[in-house]
Design an enzyme around this catalytic site. Structure first.
Site, PDB file in Angstrom:
ATOM      1  N   GLU A  29      41.160  31.668  63.332  1.00  0.00           N
ATOM      2  CA  GLU A  29      40.964  31.483  64.775  1.00  0.00           C
ATOM      3  C   GLU A  29      41.155  29.989  65.086  1.00  0.00           C
ATOM      4  O   GLU A  29      40.466  29.147  64.499  1.00  0.00           O
ATOM      5  CB  GLU A  29      39.568  31.940  65.191  1.00  0.00           C
ATOM      6  CG  GLU A  29      39.387  33.455  65.108  1.00  0.00           C
ATOM      7  CD  GLU A  29      37.970  33.910  65.402  1.00  0.00           C
ATOM      8  OE1 GLU A  29      37.816  34.960  66.038  1.00  0.00           O
ATOM      9  OE2 GLU A  29      37.002  33.234  64.976  1.00  0.00           O
TER      10      GLU A  29
ATOM     11  N   ASN B  13      33.235  36.753  65.092  1.00  0.00           N
ATOM     12  CA  ASN B  13      31.781  36.734  64.886  1.00  0.00           C
ATOM     13  C   ASN B  13      31.007  37.208  66.104  1.00  0.00           C
ATOM     14  O   ASN B  13      29.900  37.742  65.969  1.00  0.00           O
ATOM     15  CB  ASN B  13      31.314  35.355  64.431  1.00  0.00           C
ATOM     16  CG  ASN B  13      31.713  35.101  62.988  1.00  0.00           C
ATOM     17  OD1 ASN B  13      31.951  36.038  62.235  1.00  0.00           O
ATOM     18  ND2 ASN B  13      31.815  33.849  62.595  1.00  0.00           N
TER      19      ASN B  13
END
Ligand SMILES: NC(=O)c1ccc[n+]([C@@H]2O[C@H](COP(=O)([O-])OP(=O)(O)OC[C@H]3O[C@@H](n4cnc5c(N)ncnc54)[C@H](O)[C@@H]3O)[C@@H](O)[C@H]2O)c1
Length: 276
Positions: free
Chosen positions: A144, A182
């Site tokens: 990411e 997450n």
């Protein structure tokens, strides 16, 4: 920066892409442990036929380990992978700013912390972003690339290019706690601990259910042990601080296990026990 699980993995991935890497560890002992971790990982790849002996040796040669911050002075890209603690990371960013070239990009591997807060510690906030690799780095494709509101397009483009050169798949994401993975993964992991705490099933049962029922490669407790329970707790605390959503509020059992030093694989025991 940093010689833990991610420090070693990221160093190896960068060296595999042909970059010369300097890893900064805090102590000689952690530097030696990091070298042992990388050599073990390379030996396993050779054993499995994923790398030749020569290739592994050349990769190893491209990695230098140092305990001095000054040795990062010539780096074009610094990737910070220290403990998930905002104060610690902010202090390091201030120290790095004084050492590395003003042209260098400083990126953080944080899982959840606000990248903007780190960017504001340095004289070049437009040259700061997140580069969130996944664990274990050499097998996980995703990275990411986190864009804080101060980052320049040039910085994000350079980091995306770097991630592609590492053979990984970059996905750009806004600087918001948990980014994509997450933010979605940790409510699930947290609720798995809640089920265990409520005695709904055993940890083995819950892990087997999520593997067999959802096709996941590992269950939530095996994954929490792999990530590290201390890191997982820090991630949930940061998510809860950002969203005040009860799904992110760490389940008491997780906090108690961290207080007891049960960090998972890295400490030898978490939800499961691991051999030396
Ligand atoms: N574990 C994962 O699955 C995972 C995945 C992606 C990103 N991350 C992120 O990567 C970062 C590192 O995580 P990790 O799993 O490698 O943790 P780790 O516990 O394995 O390593 C942490 C490192 O930080 C260093 N450190 C601790 N306190 C320090 C201090 N006061 N000053 C300087 N250095 C200090 C330690 O010496 C160690 O090198 C965190 O930001 C974490 O959120 C972790």
């Amino acid at each position: 920066m940093g010689s833990g699980i991610m420090g070693g993995g990221v160093a190896e991935a960068c060296a595999a892409a042909g970059a010369h890497v300097t890893v900064r560890a805090r102590t000689k002992a952690s530097a030696e442990a990091l070298v042992a971790q990388i050599e073990h990982s390379l030996a396993k790849q050779v054993e499995k036929g994923k790398r030749t002996t020569d290739d592994a040796a050349a990769l190893r040669q491209r990695i230098t380990v140092s305990t001095s911050l000054a040795d990062l002075a010539d780096c074009e890209l610094v990737i910070e992978t220290v403990v998930e603690d905002l104060e610690v990371k902010m202090e390091l960013f201030r120290a790095l700013d004084a050492v590395v070239s003003p042209k260098a990009i400083i990126a953080t591997c944080t899982s959840t912390l606000p990248v903007i807060d780190l960017a504001m510690q340095v004289s070049r906030p437009e040259r700061v972003c997140g580069v969130h690799f996944f664990n274990p780095v050499h097998t996980m494709m995703l990275v990411e690339v986190v864009r804080p509101i101060c980052a320049s397009d040039e910085t994000i483009e350079a980091v995306i290019e770097f991630v592609l050169a590492c053979g990984k798949e970059p996905i750009e994401v806004k600087d918001q706690a948990g980014f994509i993975v997450n933010a979605l993964l940790f409510p699930y992991l947290n609720n798995a601990v809640r089920l265990l705490e409520h005695g709904v099933a055993t940890k083995e049962g819950i892990d087997a259910a999520m593997k067999g029922g959802c096709g996941f490669p590992m269950g939530p407790f095996a994954l929490l042990d792999l990530v590290g329970l201390d890191t997982s707790l820090a991630i949930l605390d940061a998510l809860y601080l950002e969203y005040a959503d009860a799904n992110y509020a760490p389940v008491p059992l997780l906090r108690r296990m961290v207080s007891a030093g049960l960090y998972g694989r890295k400490s030898g025991e978490g939800f499961y026990q691991y051999g030396p």
